[in-house]
Design a protein around this motif. Structure first.
Motif, PDB file in Angstrom:
ATOM      1  N   SER A 167     -92.413  10.100  -3.642  1.00 38.44           N
ATOM      2  CA  SER A 167     -91.180  10.314  -4.402  1.00 38.44           C
ATOM      3  C   SER A 167     -90.226  11.322  -3.773  1.00 38.44           C
ATOM      4  CB  SER A 167     -91.516  10.766  -5.826  1.00 38.44           C
ATOM      5  OG  SER A 167     -92.330  11.916  -5.819  1.00 38.44           O
ATOM      6  N   ASN A 168     -90.667  12.051  -2.747  1.00 37.54           N
ATOM      7  CA  ASN A 168     -89.808  13.051  -2.098  1.00 37.54           C
ATOM      8  C   ASN A 168     -89.803  12.857  -0.586  1.00 37.54           C
ATOM      9  OD1 ASN A 168     -89.373  14.704  -4.551  1.00 37.54           O
ATOM     10  ND2 ASN A 168     -91.535  15.201  -4.310  1.00 37.54           N
ATOM     11  N   VAL A 169     -88.642  13.156   0.017  1.00 34.12           N
ATOM     12  CA  VAL A 169     -88.542  13.254   1.469  1.00 34.12           C
ATOM     13  C   VAL A 169     -88.239  14.709   1.801  1.00 34.12           C
ATOM     14  CG1 VAL A 169     -87.204  12.628   3.503  1.00 34.12           C
ATOM     15  CG2 VAL A 169     -87.774  10.876   1.804  1.00 34.12           C
ATOM     16  N   MET A 170     -89.091  15.339   2.605  1.00 37.64           N
ATOM     17  CA  MET A 170     -88.926  16.735   2.951  1.00 37.64           C
ATOM     18  C   MET A 170     -88.291  16.881   4.335  1.00 37.64           C
ATOM     19  SD  MET A 170     -92.502  18.418   1.625  1.00 37.64           S
ATOM     20  CE  MET A 170     -91.750  20.044   1.571  1.00 37.64           C
ATOM     21  N   ILE A 171     -87.391  17.830   4.444  1.00 40.68           N
ATOM     22  CA  ILE A 171     -86.739  18.120   5.718  1.00 40.68           C
ATOM     23  C   ILE A 171     -86.619  19.635   5.849  1.00 40.68           C
ATOM     24  CG2 ILE A 171     -84.417  17.877   4.702  1.00 40.68           C
ATOM     25  CD1 ILE A 171     -83.531  16.745   7.463  1.00 40.68           C
ATOM     26  N   ALA A 172     -86.763  20.136   7.078  1.00 43.66           N
ATOM     27  CA  ALA A 172     -86.887  21.589   7.283  1.00 43.66           C
ATOM     28  C   ALA A 172     -85.618  22.224   7.845  1.00 43.66           C
ATOM     29  CB  ALA A 172     -88.080  21.888   8.187  1.00 43.66           C
ATOM     30  N   ASN A 173     -84.459  21.791   7.376  1.00 45.72           N
ATOM     31  CA  ASN A 173     -83.231  22.519   7.720  1.00 45.72           C
ATOM     32  C   ASN A 173     -83.296  23.917   7.099  1.00 45.72           C
ATOM     33  OD1 ASN A 173     -82.974  20.950   5.157  1.00 45.72           O
ATOM     34  ND2 ASN A 173     -81.098  22.155   4.984  1.00 45.72           N
TER      35      ASN A 173
END
Length: 219
Positions: free
Chosen positions: A115-121
């Motif tokens: 249910s989530n897409v994680m990104i490390a900006n």
């Protein structure tokens, strides 16, 4: 609960996020868009995903290397030296890179029941990269939520913290940052002078971490 997909490059930020949220990560994606440092970053992403037992997919985006303009795609000599605050770092922008990656990741997340897409900006990215800013992340999350049956959200917990803060998270987690890659020039060792190398050195020093990275300018 494994409810999240993470975009992991193999750099300091995404590797830290991978460890910090490993209990929630069901799948990791790495995108190969033909950058100068792709091989070095990808090998680090593979290492950490295997170590943590997280399923990992590498997706080629060859078209970006063929049709997009950025010094990240033009070889080591095209990469400027200096701090990210300097105007010459604008050449390292890959147009809408995060938008493309997040769109693909949202589809893969829905396909895999996540249910989530994680990104490390993070906060230090904002001045240079439009697709790292909080307003962009919010807009993309709204788009992916409305554009998927399951309402996939973009989750970027490092958006408003610094690279030093991320290094402090990693220090607490016991991450060995010599097993991550930052240098935009690629090569056998970090150059020590490009924007990502400068930022890496400053963050590790500020976090009180012994920097065991091999830098070309110190050899």
């Amino acid at each position: 609960m494994k409810d999240s997909l993470i975009i992991v490059s193999g750099g300091m930020d995404s590797v830290t996020m991978l460890y910090e949220y490993r209990e929630r990560i069901g799948l990791a994606l790495t995108f190969d868009y033909g950058s100068n440092h792709a091989d070095r970053e990808i090998s680090c992403a593979i290492l950490h995903c295997r170590r943590l037992g997280i399923r990992h997919i590498i997706i080629p985006l060859d078209f970006m290397h063929s049709y997009f303009k950025s010094s990240l795609l033009e070889g080591a000599d095209a990469i400027p030296e200096g701090h990210y605050s300097e105007e010459n770092m604008l050449s390292t922008v890959v147009p809408f890179r995060n938008g493309i990656m997040l769109a693909i990741a949202a589809g893969i997340a829905e396909t895999n029941g996540l249910s989530n897409v994680m990104i490390a900006n993070h906060g230090g990215d904002h001045a240079i990269y439009p697709d790292c800013r909080e307003e962009f992340i919010s807009a993309m999350s709204e788009a992916t939520e409305k554009g998927t049956y399951e309402g996939i959200k973009v989750w970027a917990p490092y958006t408003n913290i610094s690279k030093t803060d991320i290094a402090l998270h990693g220090k607490a987690l016991g991450i060995d940052y010599s097993e991550t890659w930052s240098c935009y020039k690629g090569g056998d060792v970090h150059c020590g002078r490009c924007g990502t190398c400068v930022e890496r050195r400053e963050a590790l020093a500020a976090a009180g971490i012994d920097d065991t990275t091999e830098y070309l300018d110190l050899l």
